[in-house]
Structure formats: structure tokens, C-alpha cells
Design an enzyme around this catalytic site. Structure first.
Site, PDB file in Angstrom:
ATOM      1  N   ARG A 115       0.568  -1.537   0.214  1.00 57.57           N
ATOM      2  CA  ARG A 115       0.263  -0.156  -0.079  1.00 57.57           C
ATOM      3  C   ARG A 115       0.791   0.878   0.249  1.00 57.57           C
ATOM      4  O   ARG A 115       1.744   1.476   0.529  1.00 57.57           O
ATOM      5  CB  ARG A 115      -0.866   0.086   1.796  1.00 57.57           C
ATOM      6  CG  ARG A 115      -1.933  -0.917   0.830  1.00 57.57           C
ATOM      7  CD  ARG A 115      -3.039  -1.043   0.020  1.00 57.57           C
ATOM      8  NE  ARG A 115      -4.121  -1.129   0.468  1.00 57.57           N
ATOM      9  CZ  ARG A 115      -4.343  -2.435  -1.187  1.00 57.57           C
ATOM     10  NH1 ARG A 115      -3.461  -2.043  -1.800  1.00 57.57           N
ATOM     11  NH2 ARG A 115      -5.927  -3.043  -1.324  1.00 57.57           N
TER      12      ARG A 115
ATOM     13  N   GLU B  89      -3.244   7.986  -4.342  1.00 59.87           N
ATOM     14  CA  GLU B  89      -3.305   7.114  -5.487  1.00 59.87           C
ATOM     15  C   GLU B  89      -4.788   7.079  -5.982  1.00 59.87           C
ATOM     16  O   GLU B  89      -5.906   7.301  -5.444  1.00 59.87           O
ATOM     17  CB  GLU B  89      -2.679   5.651  -6.123  1.00 59.87           C
ATOM     18  CG  GLU B  89      -3.730   4.462  -5.106  1.00 59.87           C
ATOM     19  CD  GLU B  89      -3.188   3.162  -5.575  1.00 59.87           C
ATOM     20  OE1 GLU B  89      -2.368   3.122  -4.868  1.00 59.87           O
ATOM     21  OE2 GLU B  89      -3.808   2.609  -5.825  1.00 59.87           O
TER      22      GLU B  89
ATOM     23  N   HIS C 277      -0.589   0.185 -10.385  1.00 56.77           N
ATOM     24  CA  HIS C 277      -1.738  -0.339  -9.217  1.00 56.77           C
ATOM     25  C   HIS C 277      -1.479  -1.947 -10.238  1.00 56.77           C
ATOM     26  O   HIS C 277      -3.024  -2.069 -10.673  1.00 56.77           O
ATOM     27  CB  HIS C 277      -2.754  -0.149  -8.676  1.00 56.77           C
ATOM     28  CG  HIS C 277      -2.859  -0.535  -6.783  1.00 56.77           C
ATOM     29  ND1 HIS C 277      -3.371  -0.126  -6.411  1.00 56.77           N
ATOM     30  CD2 HIS C 277      -2.937  -1.803  -6.747  1.00 56.77           C
ATOM     31  CE1 HIS C 277      -3.895  -0.470  -4.411  1.00 56.77           C
ATOM     32  NE2 HIS C 277      -3.655  -2.108  -5.531  1.00 56.77           N
TER      33      HIS C 277
HETATM   34  C1  DGY Z   1      -5.475  -6.163  -3.271  1.00 60.01           C
HETATM   35  O1  DGY Z   1      -6.401  -6.982  -3.733  1.00 60.01           O
HETATM   36  O2  DGY Z   1      -5.403  -5.540  -2.123  1.00 60.01           O
HETATM   37  C2  DGY Z   1      -5.527  -5.101  -4.301  1.00 60.01           C
HETATM   38  O3  DGY Z   1      -4.361  -4.024  -4.297  1.00 60.01           O
HETATM   39  C3  DGY Z   1      -6.432  -4.633  -4.941  1.00 60.01           C
HETATM   40  O4  DGY Z   1      -7.095  -3.811  -4.291  1.00 60.01           O
END
Ligand code: DGY
Length: 323
Positions: A242, A271, A289
Site C-alpha cells: 500500500r 493514488e 496498481h
Molecule cells: C488488493 O486486493 O488488495 C489489491 O491491491 C487491489 O485492491
């Protein structure tokens, strides 16, 4: 009996949306535009289930909406730091996530970023496209070895272990890690991994540091200026966890001053509005991402949400309940 009303906040893979239409009175998001806080509040008031994803912020202020009809948040994703879990519990909301099914694809992206950062892949691509490549030369774009180097993992859950397996078995990397709890000894033995006493220890020892801890207030800016200053000058930081785990300003300064060799990032603070300081850095590899972004993984994530909703509406305990 009428079908439960379900709201899906973003566009999902077609096969999962088809199943949702068969099973529920479902509202899809054909335009795929993120919902506002007001729209999320209204969703909680008008649907039995709301299925958010990482782009939907659900703080207490939204979850405390009056006259809620919603009983379950079926999150499309494994990370759920965008949902205030304490507030969800206070509001009697069940929350589920999608663990397990995105482990390999996310670990693949961690390795992609590691390799790209080590071997200056994005920089090389930009150079060729810009017509600035003038041919092979013995000292052009020299970079760092991956094979045999040390990979340090912060967090040692499913995705970290999958990344360590690819790195160790595929690239002969040595594995060091920090995790608050002791992992399965057979995994440590398989990977000949060293458990470090602290995050600082990993930062000092590793050539490549890959982050795999959950987001949220407990880990916000865990990797700050002080931590980055512990890294070796030839080290790279990889983040598929994250964005807010890393202090962006501190990382940008370190990359700009070449105090570390590079960073490979898939996630960012705030983001998709990322700090513009990243954009001009040749030694930052930036992905949008993509961790879980394969079709089969996104289908599997949708199937997990379907299974969790089915259990809930049939009066069973959803397998992936986190609140
Ligand atoms: C997750 O599954 O946590 C990915 O980062 C997408 O949200």
C-alpha cells in the site's frame, strides 16, 4: 422472495457480472467511474450488499450513514485498509475480502518491479522510444545483479512468501525478512530464510527490499526518511503493498540524491494522484496498481465475492469474513 439488492461500485470482469445478474437484483457500474462519498452513503441506504474495492474510501463518516439497509460489504480485493473496520463493526456490517487468489499475480508484479528496477528496464524503454539509443557499448546503462543478491521482505504473509519462492528458487536470491509473528518453520527451511529482529535490520542487510505489510494507520510511513537512510547505496525499494506505507517525499529525496539505487512502485500515497516528484526520476519504475491485474485473477476475485455473498444470504458464515 425477492432477490437481495447488490451494488457493485466499479466495472468487474464480464463473466462475474453475468453471474451477479442471474443471482441478484444488481446495479453495475457500466461507466466505471468511482463513486463519491455521498453516492457510497446512498448505496449503504438502498442496497442489501455493497461491493467496494480499493478505490472506494469508506471511513466512519460514510459508514455511519443513517437508515442503512446494507448488511454486508463484499470487498473486491484482499487489502481492506480503505474500510474503517471498527466503524463497520459498530454499524453491524459484515466485511469480507478475497485472500489467496491474487497471491501469485501480485508476487509476479513484485518480481517484475524488482527486475525492472535492478536492470533499469523502464529507463531503457524510454531511451529507445525517444530515439536516443546509439548502439551497444561496453559501459552503457550498467546496472545491478539480481541473481545471488539478498531480498529483504517486510511482512511474511502469503504474497511475501510467494515472492520469496520466485526469488530464491528462480534467481538464487538469499532471503531475509521481518514479520511480527513466527512463520511456519518448513517455509523458513525451504527458503533458507533468515528472520530479522526488526525492520531496520532488513533495511540494512538487503539489496532489494519488498514491502508486504498491510496498509492503514499502524504502518503509515513505516518506511520514512530514517529507514531509507539505513538502505545500502546500491539497494532498491519495491512496493506492491500500500502506498501510504512509504513516505513519498522521503523516497523522492533519496532517489533524487541517489542515496539508493532505485524504486519499483505499484502503489502510491493518494493514488491515482501521485506525487509529481516521482515522474521525472529515471531511477523510479512506476506501475499503475497492476498487482492483481490478470483476467484469471480478477475473475477469481469476483468468484470469491460471489461465494462470500452467497454464504451471507444463505445464513452461513462467509469464508473470508474480516469483520
Ligand atoms: C488488493 O486486493 O488488495 C489489491 O491491491 C487491489 O485492491
Amino acid at each position: 422472495m425477492s432477490k437481495p439488492k447488490v451494488l457493485i461500485t466499479r466495472k468487474w470482469p464480464a463473466s462475474v457480472e453475468t453471474k451477479l445478474k442471474q443471482l441478484y437484483d444488481v446495479s453495475l457500474n457500466e461507466d466505471d467511474l468511482p463513486l463519491t462519498s455521498e453516492e457510497l452513503k446512498s448505496a449503504l441506504q438502498n442496497y442489501d450488499a455493497v461491493c467496494p474495492s480499493v478505490c472506494d474510501s469508506l471511513p466512519a463518516e460514510v459508514l455511519n450513514a443513517s437508515n442503512k439497509r446494507c448488511k454486508i460489504l463484499g470487498n473486491f480485493g484482499v487489502g481492506y485498509n480503505h474500510i474503517d473496520i471498527a466503524a463497520a463493526k459498530e454499524n453491524g456490517l459484515v466485511v469480507t475480502n478475497t485472500p489467496g487468489v491474487l497471491t501469485q499475480s501480485t508476487a509476479d508484479i513484485a518480481m517484475t518491479l524488482l527486475l525492472m528496477s535492478a536492470r533499469r528496464g523502464a529507463e531503457g524503454d524510454r531511451l529507445v522510444r525517444a530515439g536516443k539509443w546509439h548502439g551497444w557499448c561496453p559501459t552503457h546503462m550498467l546496472s545491478s545483479d539480481v541473481t545471488g543478491a539478498t531480498l529483504g521482505l517486510i511482512g511474511f504473509g502469503r504474497i511475501a512468501i510467494a515472492t520469496a519462492r520466485k526469488a530464491h528458487h528462480g534467481f538464487g536470491m538469499k532471503i531475509v525478512f521481518f514479520n511480527p509473528s513466527a512463520p511456519d518453520p518448513s517455509v523458513i527451511e525451504e527458503l533458507q530464510a533468515t528472520r530479522c529482529d526488526s525492520v531496520e535490520d532488513v533495511m540494512r542487510r538487503a539489496d532489494y527490499i519488498s514491502l508486504h505489510c498491510p496498509g492503514g494507520p499502524d504502518t503509515r510511513h513505516l518506511i520514512d526518511d530514517k529507514m531509507i537512510r539505513l538502505m545500502k547505496p546500491n539497494a532498491h525499494l519495491i512496493n506492491t503493498a500500500r502506498g501510504d506505507v512509504v513516505d513519498s517525499k522521503a523516497l523522492i529525496d533519496a532517489l533524487r540524491d541517489k542515496r539508493i539505487a532505485g524504486a519499483g512502485l505499484d502503489v502510491y500515497e493518494g493514488e491515482p494522484n501521485i506525487d509529481p516528484g516521482f515522474l521525472t526520476l529515471e531511477n523510479a519504475t512506476l506501475l499503475p496498481h497492476l498487482g492483481s491485474a490478470t483476467l484469471s485473477t480478477r475473475n477469481a476475485m469476483g468468484e470469491k465475492v460471489l461465494a462470500n455473498l452467497a454464504a451471507f444470504f444463505e445464513g452461513r458464515e462467509p469464508e473470508d469474513r474480516v469483520a
